[in-house]
Scaffold this active site. Structure first.
Site, PDB file in Angstrom:
ATOM      1  N   HIS A  79       0.833  -1.198   0.000  1.00  0.00           N
ATOM      2  CA  HIS A  79       0.000   0.000   0.000  1.00  0.00           C
ATOM      3  C   HIS A  79       0.870   1.251   0.000  1.00  0.00           C
ATOM      4  O   HIS A  79       2.052   1.201   0.353  1.00  0.00           O
ATOM      5  CB  HIS A  79      -0.931  -0.018   1.200  1.00  0.00           C
ATOM      6  CG  HIS A  79      -2.004  -1.045   1.086  1.00  0.00           C
ATOM      7  ND1 HIS A  79      -3.014  -1.170   2.006  1.00  0.00           N
ATOM      8  CD2 HIS A  79      -2.242  -1.996   0.143  1.00  0.00           C
ATOM      9  CE1 HIS A  79      -3.829  -2.146   1.645  1.00  0.00           C
ATOM     10  NE2 HIS A  79      -3.371  -2.669   0.518  1.00  0.00           N
ATOM     11  N   GLU A  81       0.911   3.839   1.929  1.00  0.00           N
ATOM     12  CA  GLU A  81       1.437   4.181   3.256  1.00  0.00           C
ATOM     13  C   GLU A  81       2.637   3.304   3.596  1.00  0.00           C
ATOM     14  O   GLU A  81       3.639   3.787   4.142  1.00  0.00           O
ATOM     15  CB  GLU A  81       0.362   3.980   4.335  1.00  0.00           C
ATOM     16  CG  GLU A  81      -0.922   4.724   4.080  1.00  0.00           C
ATOM     17  CD  GLU A  81      -1.978   3.910   3.347  1.00  0.00           C
ATOM     18  OE1 GLU A  81      -3.159   4.031   3.723  1.00  0.00           O
ATOM     19  OE2 GLU A  81      -1.635   3.163   2.400  1.00  0.00           O
ATOM     20  N   CYS A 107      -6.105   1.223   5.574  1.00  0.00           N
ATOM     21  CA  CYS A 107      -6.666  -0.063   5.976  1.00  0.00           C
ATOM     22  C   CYS A 107      -6.108  -0.423   7.355  1.00  0.00           C
ATOM     23  O   CYS A 107      -5.258   0.282   7.896  1.00  0.00           O
ATOM     24  CB  CYS A 107      -6.303  -1.139   4.949  1.00  0.00           C
ATOM     25  SG  CYS A 107      -4.552  -1.613   4.993  1.00  0.00           S
ATOM     26  N   CYS A 110      -2.185  -0.871   7.383  1.00  0.00           N
ATOM     27  CA  CYS A 110      -1.479   0.409   7.335  1.00  0.00           C
ATOM     28  C   CYS A 110      -1.714   1.224   8.602  1.00  0.00           C
ATOM     29  O   CYS A 110      -0.806   1.921   9.069  1.00  0.00           O
ATOM     30  CB  CYS A 110      -1.894   1.194   6.095  1.00  0.00           C
ATOM     31  SG  CYS A 110      -1.323   0.415   4.570  1.00  0.00           S
TER      32      CYS A 110
END
Length: 153
Positions: A79, A81, A107, A110
């Site tokens: 992801h 992040e 999410c 993260c």
């Protein structure tokens, strides 16, 4: 001409960063900022040296009909992040006390990384269907600030 606020400026950079995404479902960008300076950026995509989903013929999560916000372990991509946090670590820059600008709410995976990295503020443009993530961030004392989708010039 009116200058953008700092939040608008950094969110604009997060949106530009998202354009590098190789994800077939959702393009996400993240920018980590300290003292009004960019420390790291990240976008979602396969790990370096690994084929992206488009190169492999499609998205496994899409093929399996997995809804957004579920079964993250079945995704090839890191992801945005995660990539931003890794980039800061790779270059030896502590992100303790920083702000992260993300095009979409984090999410749960993260969210946990953001908490442990010591990021103190999360600013997003759009939500994401992961109530567990918002719950754990709230429990950690981190609030998600949504500045909404800004108009593009």
């Amino acid at each position: 001409m009116e200058r953008p606020s700092w939040d608008e400026y950094f969110m604009g950079i997060a949106k530009l960063t998202a354009e590098r995404s190789t994800c077939m479902r959702r393009q996400v960008g993240a920018v980590i900022v300290q003292d009004k300076h960019i420390v790291a950026t990240g976008y979602n995509g396969a790990p370096r040296g690994i084929d992206h989903c488009a190169e492999r013929g499609g998205c496994l999560r899409e093929e399996l009909g997995i809804p957004s916000g579920e079964r993250h372990e079945l995704c090839r991509a890191l992801h945005a992040e995660q990539n931003a946090i890794i980039q800061a670590a790779t270059f030896g820059h502590s992100i303790e006390g920083s702000t992260i600008y993300i095009t979409h709410q984090p999410c749960i995976i993260c969210a946990k990384m953001i908490i442990n990295a010591g990021i103190e503020k999360i600013i997003v443009a759009e939500g994401y269907p992961d109530e567990y993530a918002t719950g754990i961030l709230d429990e950690a004392g981190l609030q998600i600030v949504c500045i909404g989708a800004q108009e593009e010039d």
